[in-house]
Design an enzyme around this catalytic site. Structure first.
Site, PDB file in Angstrom:
ATOM      1  N   LYS A 195      31.824  38.520  40.207  1.00  0.00           N
ATOM      2  CA  LYS A 195      31.710  38.170  38.793  1.00  0.00           C
ATOM      3  C   LYS A 195      30.338  37.536  38.563  1.00  0.00           C
ATOM      4  CE  LYS A 195      35.251  36.393  36.626  1.00  0.00           C
ATOM      5  NZ  LYS A 195      36.320  35.395  36.346  1.00  0.00           N
TER       6      LYS A 195
HETATM    7  O1  G3P Z   1      38.884  34.579  33.664  1.00  0.00           O
HETATM    8  C1  G3P Z   1      38.228  33.742  32.737  1.00  0.00           C
HETATM    9  C2  G3P Z   1      39.164  32.721  32.313  1.00  0.00           C
HETATM   10  O2  G3P Z   1      39.609  32.037  33.463  1.00  0.00           O
HETATM   11  C3  G3P Z   1      38.711  31.753  31.290  1.00  0.00           C
HETATM   12  O3  G3P Z   1      39.889  31.294  30.763  1.00  0.00           O
HETATM   13  O4  G3P Z   1      41.489  29.769  29.778  1.00  0.00           O
HETATM   14  O5  G3P Z   1      39.405  28.879  30.828  1.00  0.00           O
HETATM   15  O6  G3P Z   1      39.289  30.119  28.679  1.00  0.00           O
HETATM   16  P1  G3P Z   1      40.001  29.923  29.959  1.00  0.00           P
END
Ligand code: G3P
Length: 228
Positions: free
Chosen positions: A86
């Protein structure tokens, strides 16, 4: 749409890959930091848990393209195939993505918030782009609309890059990206369970249990009835 797990918790991963058709696991530095195991052990452990068929996406942390490439190659060795590095869609990140693709490394362009970031990452050769739906919704934008546009753009220009929608907080967001044609959605364990939950399903099952013959008739530890 494929479902991936957005967690580094090995216990949860082990349980959920038995219960759901999970195509892989995604992590980021924040998710990995929640676990107590040392980084290398954790990544190797996740691979051991998910086996050689499922994808593992692990994020690079360096900013300089040369360092990102070195880090991604080391992560690939650590995580084993199928692996995707990533890489955030900064200008330096895009430079790294182009270099990584020349070396045949799988890449997921991450921290995507706009259609043009996604298109540039796709043109740079990224295998996946990861738009962050809920983080967009949180700032009075529309995460699903962005995903919808990205899917449309990739179709319009015949790009093979897939959309791995990420950052969800509710079932409706996941459903809407599936309707938009996202190829994958990565969701946290609690949300994954909610995707399957409905009180009417539970009520129906309870009713059938009450009215039906019950499980033992068909269970393997009960002798089948002799034919009449
Ligand atoms: O995969 C990306 C993700 O983990 C971000 O999620 O919930 O931290 O916005 P969040």
């Amino acid at each position: 749409m494929l479902y991936l797990l957005d967690t580094a918790n090995r216990e949860e991963i082990a349980v959920l890959i038995e219960q759901f058709p999970i195509a892989g696991v995604t992590t980021n530095p924040t998710i990995l930091a929640r676990e107590s195991e040392p980084f290398e052990e954790l990544v190797r452990g996740i691979r051991a848990t998910i086996g050689p068929e499922r994808m593992l996406h692990v994020q690079t942390s360096c900013e300089d393209p040369t360092r990102i490439v070195e880090e991604a190659l080391a992560l690939r060795d650590l995580a084993g195939p199928p692996f995707f590095a990533k890489v955030p869609v900064t200008a330096l990140g895009i430079q790294a993505i182009m270099r990584l693709k020349k070396q045949g490394v799988g890449v997921t362009a991450t921290s995507v918030f706009t259609q043009q970031q996604a298109l540039i990452a796709a043109r740079a050769g990224a295998d996946f782009v990861a738009p962050y739906v809920n983080r967009l919704d949180n700032i009075a934008s529309n995460g699903v609309a962005v995903v919808n546009d990205i899917v449309h753009l990739f179709r319009l220009y015949g790009l093979s890059t897939r959309v791995l929608a990420a950052s969800f907080k509710n079932v409706e967001q996941v459903h809407e990206v599936s309707m938009a044609g996202a190829h994958c959605a990565t969701v946290a364990p609690e949300l994954l369970k909610l995707l399957l939950y409905h009180p009417l399903t539970d009520m129906s099952v309870a009713e059938f249990k009450k009215d039906g013959p019950g499980c033992p008739r068909w269970s393997s530890d009960v002798e089948p009835e002799p034919p009449a």
